[in-house]
Structures are given as C-alpha cells and as structure tokens.
Design an enzyme around this catalytic site. Sequence first.
Site, short mmCIF file in Angstrom:
data_model
loop_
_atom_site.label_atom_id
_atom_site.label_comp_id
_atom_site.label_asym_id
_atom_site.label_seq_id
_atom_site.Cartn_x
_atom_site.Cartn_y
_atom_site.Cartn_z
N HIS A 99 0.77 -0.98 -0.05
CA HIS A 99 0.06 -0.02 0.04
C HIS A 99 0.82 1.18 0.16
O HIS A 99 1.77 1.30 0.99
CB HIS A 99 -0.76 0.05 1.18
CG HIS A 99 -1.56 1.13 1.29
ND1 HIS A 99 -2.77 1.52 0.36
CD2 HIS A 99 -1.81 2.27 2.20
CE1 HIS A 99 -3.46 2.44 0.73
NE2 HIS A 99 -3.01 2.99 1.53
N GLU A 114 -0.49 5.65 6.63
CA GLU A 114 -1.67 5.28 6.81
C GLU A 114 -2.49 5.75 5.86
O GLU A 114 -2.45 6.91 5.19
CB GLU A 114 -1.96 5.42 8.09
CG GLU A 114 -1.25 4.73 9.25
CD GLU A 114 -1.76 4.89 10.71
OE1 GLU A 114 -2.71 5.88 10.85
OE2 GLU A 114 -1.13 4.50 11.65
N ILE A 141 -3.72 9.96 5.17
CA ILE A 141 -2.73 10.82 5.62
C ILE A 141 -2.26 11.80 4.72
O ILE A 141 -1.51 12.77 5.06
CB ILE A 141 -1.55 9.71 6.37
CG1 ILE A 141 -0.69 10.83 7.13
CG2 ILE A 141 -0.57 9.47 5.00
CD1 ILE A 141 0.23 10.03 8.16
N LYS A 193 -0.95 10.80 0.94
CA LYS A 193 0.02 10.21 0.17
C LYS A 193 -0.36 10.68 -1.51
O LYS A 193 0.19 11.13 -2.22
CB LYS A 193 -0.13 8.94 0.29
CG LYS A 193 0.51 8.36 1.50
CD LYS A 193 0.71 6.66 1.43
CE LYS A 193 -0.85 5.97 1.21
NZ LYS A 193 -1.68 6.25 2.43
N ASP A 211 -2.15 4.05 -4.68
CA ASP A 211 -2.96 3.09 -3.79
C ASP A 211 -2.04 1.68 -3.61
O ASP A 211 -1.77 1.32 -2.53
CB ASP A 211 -4.49 2.72 -4.14
CG ASP A 211 -5.01 2.09 -3.03
OD1 ASP A 211 -4.96 2.42 -1.89
OD2 ASP A 211 -6.05 1.36 -3.50
N ARG A 252 16.93 15.24 12.73
CA ARG A 252 17.33 16.61 12.30
C ARG A 252 18.64 16.89 11.49
O ARG A 252 18.60 18.15 10.99
CB ARG A 252 17.21 17.48 13.50
CG ARG A 252 15.84 17.38 14.23
CD ARG A 252 15.76 18.68 15.20
NE ARG A 252 15.84 19.75 14.76
CZ ARG A 252 15.69 20.76 15.80
NH1 ARG A 252 15.64 20.85 17.00
NH2 ARG A 252 15.51 22.24 15.22
#
Length: 313
Positions: A139, A155, A158, A160, A178, A244
């Site tokens: 996915h 998920e 979210i 994508k 997908d 970071r």
Amino acid sequence: MKGVELTKMVQELNLYNKTPDIDITAMRINTPEINRPALQLTGYLEHFENERVQIIGYVEYTYLLHLDREEKIRAFERFVSSKIPCVVFTTMTEPDEDMLGLARKYNVPVFGTDNTTSAFMAEIIRWLNVQLAPCISIHGVLVDVYGEGVLIMGESGIGKSEAALELIKRGHRLVSDDVVELRRVSDVTLVGSAPDITRHFIELRGIGIIDVKTLFGVESVKDTQSIDLVIKLEEWNRDKEYDRLGMEEEYTEFLGNKIVCHSLPIRPGRNLAVIVESAAVNHRQKKMGYNAAQELYRRVQENMAKKREEGES
C-alpha cells in the site's frame, strides 16, 4: 513464480510467429534463463534445460544446414520433441518447411526476430528477469521525482495521494497510486509498477477517481520505475525524537533489498510536495558523493578547531 504468457512475450519483443496454427494462448514461460541448443542438436541431451526459451542463432542454423536432409530432420526432431516451450530464430536464420513441420507435430511454437543473436539474448533475459522477478504488492504511492523513484507510504487518509497530485502538477510523474507492485530484479534493484486495473488513476477523498493521464497528459505518467527512496508519512508526535541532521541513513527492506527510508511527521502547513522534492534531490546528491550533513559537520569541526587555536595563542 506464476510465469509469463507466451503471447505477451511475442508482443513485447516484436517476434514473428512462424507457426500461427499452433494455439499459444495458454502457454507460459516459467524461467528467465534462455538456452542456445548447441550440443542438443548433435544428440547430447544430458543436462538439457528444456524448460527454457530456445534460441537458434547463426552458428546453430549453419550447423543444421551442413547436415544432409535426413540427419537434419533427426537432429531437429530430437530437439523439438524434448518438451521445449518455444524456439526463436534470430536474424539471418529462417526455419525451413521440415523444421516447421516437426514443430507443428510436437506443438512447439516457432518465432523469428530481426535482432542479432547477442542483442536479442540480452533483451529477452532483461525482459524475462523483470517479468518473472519475485513480486509483492504494498500500500503506497510511487512517483518519479527528478528521475528518483520515491515510494510514499503511510496510513490511509494521511495525504499520500494529495502529495502525489501536487508533485504531478509540479512536473513529476505518477507510477502508481494506492497499490504498488514491487519486483526484485537484482540484489540491488527493486522495480515498482501499477496493477493493470488501476494504472494512471488516483483516488482523492471527497472528489473520487481522477485519470492522471487524461487530465495532465502522457508526460505525467510512467509505467515502471526503480525505487530509490522510501518516505513514510506519519502523524506528528511531540514526544518522539525526529532526525534533524541526517548523519546516518535509515533503511527499510522489501524482498531482501534495503532502501533508504525517511520518516516525515505531518503537521498543518507543511508542504509535502516541496519536502519530497528536496528529499529526492538530496538523495541524488548523496549518490553523487556530496552529503550536506557531513559538510556541515566538517565546517563545525573546523570552526571549533580554529577557535581552540586562537584561544591557545
């Protein structure tokens, strides 16, 4: 390995069907290796890899022509009666009626190609390796960003597909939305593609299905793309420490291959398309030998060393 349809191989590799009366619709190729039947034509059939695509080049062809008719028929019959999937004659070779008749007798399709033997062998091995590579479906969304294959995961809901759409509007190309089919074509290369049924489509919640190829043009889509970078989108967690500096690479694994992976926390106001573009360009820079984090670290170290020298003097 479920095999690849022989009809697809004929179409993709532009082969000429010399035996159209043989029904090949149910025939499949199950191995990416090929074979040139040198010793097999002389009668030595021990260790014969008969499940492979058989290629007759100029050397094998001239050997058969040097035999008298009866010997040629016996040699070719031993060969085609060994339950081989098909025979391909390369450029400068042409099967005669004796050979075609024996092929029909044993239901062995015969094809021809305009390519030289070496060029055709390289092309069919490359093509079969991709088609028959170990494959999984995951996915996610796969896009081509500045030539880098970026697999966006996270998920459902979210963002994508929205990030992919923004990238497409900025001139990049969609491979799959997908569901992404991953194929391991070598120890270092994963190739992603879309299932046939969803190719070129994107699902946007609240809008529905859009056809990217029709909406943005053929330059906005791509059929396959090697995967160079994985970006995982996740909800912002204020208690989690995020990288970071990027001094050390993190990896994720598919089918035994490791791919560089970045985790991106999602907060309102973050421009995901720009971040994905920057990640792709930065990854390309690293492959070319330049690492911005290491360069910053070097400058900091030099500056600290310089201050120490000034303090001691």
